[in-house]
Write an enzyme that holds these catalytic residues in place. Structure first.
Site, PDB file in Angstrom:
ATOM      1  N   GLN A 128       0.847  -1.074   0.035  1.00  0.00           N
ATOM      2  CA  GLN A 128       0.152  -0.061   0.104  1.00  0.00           C
ATOM      3  C   GLN A 128       0.876   1.269  -0.075  1.00  0.00           C
ATOM      4  O   GLN A 128       1.536   1.490   0.674  1.00  0.00           O
ATOM      5  CB  GLN A 128      -0.975   0.045   1.221  1.00  0.00           C
ATOM      6  CG  GLN A 128      -1.793   1.317   1.350  1.00  0.00           C
ATOM      7  CD  GLN A 128      -2.503   1.242   2.654  1.00  0.00           C
ATOM      8  OE1 GLN A 128      -1.835   1.206   3.747  1.00  0.00           O
ATOM      9  NE2 GLN A 128      -3.837   1.357   2.611  1.00  0.00           N
ATOM     10  N   SER A 131       1.152   6.415   3.094  1.00  0.00           N
ATOM     11  CA  SER A 131       1.816   7.331   3.924  1.00  0.00           C
ATOM     12  C   SER A 131       2.988   7.973   3.354  1.00  0.00           C
ATOM     13  O   SER A 131       3.745   7.160   2.504  1.00  0.00           O
ATOM     14  CB  SER A 131       2.124   6.640   5.241  1.00  0.00           C
ATOM     15  OG  SER A 131       1.179   6.284   5.872  1.00  0.00           O
ATOM     16  N   GLU A 246      -9.934  -1.584   6.138  1.00  0.00           N
ATOM     17  CA  GLU A 246      -8.739  -1.863   6.959  1.00  0.00           C
ATOM     18  C   GLU A 246      -8.854  -1.908   8.453  1.00  0.00           C
ATOM     19  O   GLU A 246      -8.138  -2.240   9.318  1.00  0.00           O
ATOM     20  CB  GLU A 246      -7.732  -0.694   6.569  1.00  0.00           C
ATOM     21  CG  GLU A 246      -6.447  -1.019   7.156  1.00  0.00           C
ATOM     22  CD  GLU A 246      -5.439   0.273   7.004  1.00  0.00           C
ATOM     23  OE1 GLU A 246      -4.039   0.343   7.344  1.00  0.00           O
ATOM     24  OE2 GLU A 246      -5.739   1.267   6.189  1.00  0.00           O
ATOM     25  N   SER A 385      -6.296   6.467  13.346  1.00  0.00           N
ATOM     26  CA  SER A 385      -6.091   6.697  14.722  1.00  0.00           C
ATOM     27  C   SER A 385      -7.140   6.651  15.662  1.00  0.00           C
ATOM     28  O   SER A 385      -8.214   6.915  15.357  1.00  0.00           O
ATOM     29  CB  SER A 385      -5.117   7.912  14.671  1.00  0.00           C
ATOM     30  OG  SER A 385      -5.967   9.063  14.782  1.00  0.00           O
ATOM     31  N   ASN A 386      -6.876   6.361  16.746  1.00  0.00           N
ATOM     32  CA  ASN A 386      -7.890   6.154  17.607  1.00  0.00           C
ATOM     33  C   ASN A 386      -8.395   7.585  18.134  1.00  0.00           C
ATOM     34  O   ASN A 386      -9.664   7.407  18.322  1.00  0.00           O
ATOM     35  CB  ASN A 386      -7.469   5.329  19.009  1.00  0.00           C
ATOM     36  CG  ASN A 386      -7.314   3.916  18.906  1.00  0.00           C
ATOM     37  OD1 ASN A 386      -7.369   3.254  17.735  1.00  0.00           O
ATOM     38  ND2 ASN A 386      -7.229   3.272  19.764  1.00  0.00           N
ATOM     39  N   GLU A 387      -7.559   8.650  17.835  1.00  0.00           N
ATOM     40  CA  GLU A 387      -8.289   9.944  18.083  1.00  0.00           C
ATOM     41  C   GLU A 387      -9.295  10.333  17.078  1.00  0.00           C
ATOM     42  O   GLU A 387     -10.456  10.837  17.418  1.00  0.00           O
ATOM     43  CB  GLU A 387      -7.201  10.807  18.166  1.00  0.00           C
ATOM     44  CG  GLU A 387      -6.022  10.943  19.395  1.00  0.00           C
ATOM     45  CD  GLU A 387      -5.314   9.680  19.313  1.00  0.00           C
ATOM     46  OE1 GLU A 387      -4.541   9.443  20.363  1.00  0.00           O
ATOM     47  OE2 GLU A 387      -5.049   9.059  18.436  1.00  0.00           O
TER      48      GLU A 387
END
Length: 400
Positions: A128, A131, A246, A385-387
């Protein structure tokens, strides 16, 4: 909600268990048990994929017309849970779970006909290209430039944290084709051959001492325009859809297996007073508290399965499961490292290589605890992200 399996589902579970007992070789079991991340090395995950491909079980989530199994949501959940408990090598998710479903929705007929069978068989192994050094959580800031040149795009720039790029022969990639408007509006989605001239893969060795991720450099790389998925400058739409695949998954089964492994090691390890660690009241409380939370997660997973089976969208529940699942994984990793004490400081990379004859130092089950802890620090970041997940929950559940 009825949490008991139907007779048909119970029969299916027994069929799965029998298949795993018959086909999961000792070598594959060892490779699965020594895996410290989402990704098992290509040698082992492809070996397992070929077995599943022959059986017709390699892509449970794919529609039947594309080579999927036609299983119900509960059957898929049972399959994932039983594979986790049996310790199968993890299949690479890039092709089967991400690129394949994306192509079914956005790919041209030619792209579907060519790539989907090759993803199923394992002939194409994907990575992938999302990023970049300046574009991770803020993915829309990506700068890998793609300039039209006749029938091609010419790529210059770099991608980073590219998992298994050193194994992959294909990449699905986001590139910058327009910088004049909003960042999301100038992104294009491409499929590219990793053997194309101008592509260079440089390894990044993780804290666990493993070569799993890479930085990929592009120097005047020509990619045919026919490899574009969707319209030019509309790649953000494709990318968002792909990211849905994902996230989520059967976290509870993996966490339950993690607790069992910790208990097994704690039964043989001693505390400061020479007693079995498992008999220490404080340590036992940590395990019990974690087990209660995992059981709550399992109930939530079953609730989501019931909603999916009824044709409903789980909505923010997937964000909740991703958040709690990754945080519980990290919590168990901390307990696991505490379990092996000083052994956590020993680098045992050779001993945890499948097929190695190097004797482990300390408990054999425990030699993967520290590298798993290090690898899973990223679990609350990747896949959204968890945020970000908490922001989704705040908006959709609390109306904030």
């Amino acid at each position: 909600m009825n949490l008991e399996l139907t007779p048909a589902d119970a029969s299916f579970r027994d069929e799965v268990r029998a298949f795993l007992d018959e086909n999961l070789t000792p070598e594959l079991r060892e490779a699965g048990s020594l895996t410290t991340s989402v990704f098992t090395d290509k040698q082992w995950n492809l070996a397992w994929q070929k077995i599943l491909y022959k059986k017709g079980w390699v892509a449970p989530s794919w529609p039947k017309e594309y080579g999927g199994t036609g299983w119900s949501e509960m059957q898929k959940y049972i399959w994932t849970s039983e594979c986790t408990r049996a310790g199968t090598p993890g299949l690479s998710p890039m092709g089967l779970r991400m690129c394949g479903p994306m192509l079914m929705k956005f790919g041209t007929p030619e792209q579907k006909n060519y790539y989907l069978p090759r993803i199923l068989s394992g002939e194409d192994y994907w990575c992938q290209g999302y990023s970049e050094p300046g574009a991770g959580s803020d993915l829309a800031s990506l700068q890998l430039k793609a300039v039209p040149d006749g029938d091609d795009y010419v790529l210059n720039g770099t991608k980073i944290w590219t998992t298994h790029a050193h194994f992959a022969n294909m990449m699905f990639c986001l590139v910058r084709t327009d910088a004049s408007g909003k960042p999301q509006q100038g992104i294009t989605f491409l499929l590219l051959d990793m053997n194309t001239p101008g592509i260079k893969v440089e390894p990044i060795i993780t804290l666990a001492g493993e070569h799993e991720v890479n930085q990929v450099f592009f120097d005047d790389v020509h990619v045919p325009k026919k490899n574009r998925v969707g319209e030019e400058n509309d790649g953000w739409t494709v990318a968002k859809y792909l990211l849905e695949f994902e996230r989520g998954g059967a976290f509870a089964a993996a966490l339950e297996v993690g607790i069992e492994k910790i208990r097994e090691v704690a039964a043989s390890e001693r505390d400061g007073d020479g007693k079995r660690l498992i008999d220490d009241a404080t340590f036992a409380r940590k395990i019990a508290e974690a087990e209660i939370e995992v059981k709550a997660m399992e109930m939530t997973e079953h609730r989501v399965m019931a909603e999916l089976a009824g044709g409903k969208n789980p909505g923010p529940a997937s964000s909740m499961l991703k958040t709690r699942g990754t945080e519980m994984r990290q919590r168990l990793d901390e307990i696991a490292v505490e379990t092996i004490g000083f052994y956590s400081g020993v680098d045992q990379h050779d001993a945890r290589t499948p097929g190695s004859n190097v004797e482990p130092i300390g408990p054999a089950e425990g030699m993967v605890f520290m590298p798993t802890y290090l690898n899973n620090r990223a679990a609350s970041i990747y896949g959204g992200s968890n945020e970000v997940q908490r922001g989704i929950m705040a908006k959709l559940v609390l109306g904030l």
